[in-house]
Enzyme design. Structure first.
Site, short mmCIF file in Angstrom:
data_model
loop_
_atom_site.label_atom_id
_atom_site.label_comp_id
_atom_site.label_asym_id
_atom_site.label_seq_id
_atom_site.Cartn_x
_atom_site.Cartn_y
_atom_site.Cartn_z
N VAL A 287 39.95 17.21 40.65
CA VAL A 287 38.55 17.48 41.54
C VAL A 287 37.18 18.31 40.42
O VAL A 287 38.25 19.34 40.22
CB VAL A 287 38.03 18.32 43.12
CG1 VAL A 287 36.65 18.07 43.59
CG2 VAL A 287 38.88 17.13 43.98
N HIS A 586 51.46 36.27 42.61
CA HIS A 586 50.57 36.37 44.56
C HIS A 586 49.28 35.88 43.95
O HIS A 586 48.96 37.61 44.37
CB HIS A 586 51.38 37.40 44.75
CG HIS A 586 52.77 36.48 45.05
ND1 HIS A 586 53.84 38.27 45.42
CD2 HIS A 586 53.98 35.92 45.28
CE1 HIS A 586 55.36 37.11 45.45
NE2 HIS A 586 54.90 36.54 45.47
N HIS A 629 55.32 37.91 49.77
CA HIS A 629 55.36 36.74 48.82
C HIS A 629 54.11 36.23 49.45
O HIS A 629 54.35 36.78 50.52
CB HIS A 629 56.82 35.99 48.62
CG HIS A 629 57.52 36.68 47.89
ND1 HIS A 629 58.33 36.06 46.93
CD2 HIS A 629 57.92 38.13 48.01
CE1 HIS A 629 59.01 36.95 45.46
NE2 HIS A 629 59.20 38.19 47.07
#
Length: 849
Positions: A287, A586, A629
């Protein structure tokens, strides 16, 4: 075919997806006996969806995107398109499925990796750091280390604290509920618990969610020294999934215990679904722009009418229309980049690249990441570590065992972990309190400094001040400042490692586009160690790692510090940290869920400020980091986000006597069969407003007929009269949460509440939308659907299973269900229930306070 359902049926017939499949031998999930039935939802042929209209268009097929696609398509009369830039993973089947290969044969630097890198890090020796992210179905959940962790209760409560008086509640209770909803947790055996010292909270894990969670089948015996060592330092063994992360554990992973395979969002949410002709997943298409048609809703919010996408730079550009919503699930990097390319971002950035400004928002600010550093020690001769897997014979034997029964050493991943607070790493509560007090006196100056370095908008600086105040208070409490991991792979033969990762960085970074080229990676600057507090805490952490390595019983395996070496201290140790530091994978925060006055990009409904129907649902909305996490939190955000969306279109009505299934108008829409011209009109600003997404007319006791034939209208009324005789009348009161407003309220069709006595629906695992036992009997029907999950075209759950979404293999696979019942020797996938046609489809809403 029933005439009244012609518009919806034709809209699905208009998508004869000529799906390009890999050969059975090379296909992802090839061992599944129902493989041929599963793959109908996934296509690489963009021309088949080009110019079409879908109710929900989701940009990104990672953890959040596939979870959203599965949940939203549970209502069978809405259409959902998920567009993923990467592939389906077929070419990397073993590297995805085999847990141990995530370390031994990772997918970094392959086509399944975005291959991002940071800018030179000024405060980390001007080094460029790699930032790998998963590019393909499953996203980073298909390539990561499989850690299943949940943050501390206080951290999620802080999300709510940062969003006072909001439309939706975001706190531990909500996130815990939704994280449990997405998981099925299989606890270790009593023998395993006794061997490794785990503590298991039976209420911490979910019972019937799509993501399978378990502790690895094989654990190296050396790991049994991990928890006892922490206990000798005064810590407690805890189930860190229960909301208190200060302690030590052997952590669970996203591993299906029945077959030893990774359970990512594709395996959990998509592969086990019943056939859904209303869900299409398009791969190998990125996209590149959200299309705004120039119209606004009654409140002046701009309307996203669709998206544009391409397979690569210079390839054919396609468009699709979004009748209801555009949802970005591209992650902390992808969603921020896409918004900026679409004219949603800082005004100076839009001006710099000549992009028409649609919304001036601080997209790309508030970037936070867990930065990590590892140290290594030599081991006694003969110590067996994970490095043995680099021996070709050992790995071949392990692979043969895994292929045979899904067990053995290739199920192993690092899973020994713990979290230490400031008092732990400084040595005392007094030392922690002193350091926290010193930070408090410097907060104002720190905000000023960071604002100057990063040229923060005043709103972002305001939000940063509030985040810093919360983080400062955490310094004297239980909140973990560092994650500590046992690294069984080491960095050379006969070595073991301890990795530490900063959990609450004081540094904030940015992600901004470099040009208008969507295929050019954005500028990623996490600004590692930009705030000196991060350097201090990391230094304390390295000392703590040395202390841990020197404590029995672990000390018998950690002999000599080889990297960086015991003599490396003070400034030299700081330099070591800066040199070897890496992302812990993360990143969060670039589309922060915060009040607009505090630098927010989305509100608590996850709608982009100033838009009517554009949402972001992924890690980028997390306003403040957690000691965990991020994967479980992302799934929790997606699950809650799906419910928020469903609540919007669930208009509550008084219900006349029925079987408990309240009905509303048939949600058909001529736009569902829109030709290529509709997408062209979208790009030119000619798309219809999504505020009036489907035209409905309420008749009788709430049965809404579209534009069906008069004969069918009479039949539906007669049908309802029959059902009316069977049940007592029940009135459902208005609920106070997030109902449609403006034009949407009058035209969207809405959802209606069931009564409380309706029986459980088939496919209860897929349909169950609530993790709250107190409301487990509350249900709603499909959006405006009279006969949920029926496919009048015959392609859905019909007995024949023939049609364009089928091939000859599908019938064979479905008829073999009995061959794969438990106990027959192939229990890896279980028996599907989707060869039984359900009579009703239900939705169990979660209470939103």
């Amino acid at each position: 075919m029933i005439p009244s359902l012609l518009p919806l049926s034709l809209s699905l017939l208009a998508l004869p997806l000529a799906i390009a499949h890999p050969s059975p031998e090379g296909s992802h999930n090839s061992g599944n006996p129902y493989r041929e039935s599963l793959k109908r939802e996934i296509t690489t042929d963009a021309s088949r969806v080009n110019g079409r209209a879908f109710d929900f268009v989701i940009a990104g097929g990672g953890c959040a995107g596939l979870a959203l696609g599965a949940r939203l398509s549970e209502w069978s009369n809405v259409t959902v398109l998920v567009i993923e830039a990467g592939a389906d993973g077929s070419q990397f089947e073993d590297q995805i499925d085999i847990p141990g290969y995530s370390y031994l044969k990772g997918l970094g630097d392959t086509t399944f990796d975005w291959g991002y890198s940071t800018t030179p890090q000024i405060d980390a020796l001007n080094l460029v750091k790699k930032w790998p992210r998963g590019k393909g179905l499953g996203g980073s959940g298909a390539v990561n280390g499989l850690y299943w962790c949940k943050g501390d209760q206080m951290e999620y409560d802080a999300w709510g604290q940062l969003n006072p008086n909001s439309a939706q509640t975001w706190n531990w209770n909500e996130m815990s509920k939704y994280m449990r909803k997405c998981e099925t947790y299989t606890a270790p055996t009593a023998a395993r618990i006794a061997q490794f010292g785990n503590v298991i909270d039976p209420n911490a894990g979910g019972k019937d969610g799509p993501i399978q969670i378990s502790i690895t089948n094989f654990i190296y015996p050396l790991v049994q020294n991990w928890i006892p060592t922490w206990l000798n330092l005064g810590f407690q063994s805890k189930d860190l999934l229960a909301g208190d992360t200060h302690g030590v554990t052997i952590n669970p992973s996203t591993i299906n215990p029945s077959n030893g395979t990774r359970c990512d969002s594709k395996a959990g949410y998509i592969d086990r679904l019943p056939p859904r002709s209303n869900l299409v997943i398009l791969t190998n298409q990125q996209v590149t722009q959200v299309i705004f048609n120039g119209t606004k809703d009654a409140s002046g919010n701009i309307i996203a009418s669709g998206v544009r996408f391409q397979g690569s730079r210079g390839a054919t550009a396609y468009t699709v229309q979004a009748n209801k919503e555009v949802i970005l699930a591209g992650g902390t990097i992808g969603s921020a980049q896409l918004l900026q390319l679409s004219g949603v971002g800082p005004a100076d950035l839009m001006t710099r690249y000549g992009i028409t400004q649609n919304l001036d928002l601080p997209v790309g600010h508030n970037l936070q990441d867990h930065v990590s550093v590892a140290m290594y020690w030599s081991t006694p001769p003969g110590t067996v570590t994970w490095r043995e897997m680099y021996n070709a014979d050992v790995q071949a034997a392990a692979l043969a065992q895994w292929k045979a029964n899904g067990t053995g050493k290739l199920t192993y991943v690092n899973n020994a972990m713990g979290y230490s607070n400031l008092a732990d790493i400084t040595g005392s509560t007094a030392a922690a309190a002193s350091y926290a007090a010193d930070i408090k006196t410097q907060l104002s100056k720190t905000v000023t400094d960071v604002t100057g370095w990063l040229t923060l908008p005043s709103t972002v600086a305001s939000g940063l001040t509030k985040q810093y105040n919360i983080m400062q208070e955490w310094l004297t409490g239980r909140i973990g400042q560092l994650e500590v991991l046992l690294h069984m792979l080491g960095n050379a033969d006969n070595t073991l490692g301890i990795q530490i990762a900063l959990q609450h960085p004081w540094t904030r970074g940015t992600i901004f586009i470099n040009s208008t080229d969507p295929f050019l990676s954005p500028s990623i600057d996490p600004h590692y160690f930009g705030v000196g507090f991060d350097t201090d805490i990391m230094a304390y952490g390295l000392d703590f790692a040395r202390k841990l390595a020197g404590t029995a019983p672990l000390s018998q395996y950690f002999i000599t510090e080889t990297t960086p070496g015991r003599t490396v201290v003070d400034d030299a140790l700081y330099d070591y940290s800066r040199r070897v530091s890496t992302t812990e994978y993360h990143p969060i925060g670039t589309c922060a869920m915060l009040p607009k006055a505090d630098g927010g990009v989305v509100d608590t409904n996850l709608i982009v400020y100033g838009s009517a129907n554009l949402r972001v649902i992924d890690a980028s909305i997390m306003p403040l980091h957690v000691t965990a996490h991020t994967m479980a939190s992302v799934y929790g955000v997606a699950e809650k986000g799906a419910d928020i969306i469903k609540q919007k279109y669930m208009a509550v009505q008084a219900v006349a006597p029925s079987t408990g299934v309240a009905t509303a108008g048939v949600a058909t829409d001529a736009a569902l069969t829109a030709p290529q011209a509709s997408a062209t009109a979208a790009a030119a600003g000619g798309n219809r407003s999504s505020a009036g997404l489907s035209t409905t007319a309420m008749i009788g006791v709430g049965v809404g007929a579209g534009v069906g034939a008069l004969l069918i209208l009479a039949a539906l009324i007669a049908f309802c009269c029959i059902r009316k005789k069977r049940n007592e009348k029940k009135q459902i009161g208005e609920k106070g949460f997030y109902a449609p407003t403006g034009a949407a309220a009058g035209a969207a069709g809405g959802y209606a509440m069931n009564d409380l006595l309706a029986p459980a629906a088939p496919y209860s695992r897929e349909r169950k939308m609530s993790a709250s036992p107190s409301i487990a009997s509350m249900e709603t029907t499909d959006m405006s659907s009279r006969a949920p999950m029926r496919s009048e075209s015959g392609y859905g759950l019909s007995a024949n299973m023939d049609g364009p979404y089928r091939d000859s293999m599908d019938n064979r696979a479905d008829t073999r269900a009995a061959d794969f019942l438990p106990g027959t020797g192939d229990e890896r996938y279980g028996q599907p229930t989707w060869n039984v046609r359900p009579q009703e489809q239900r939705y169990l809403p979660v209470n939103v306070r």
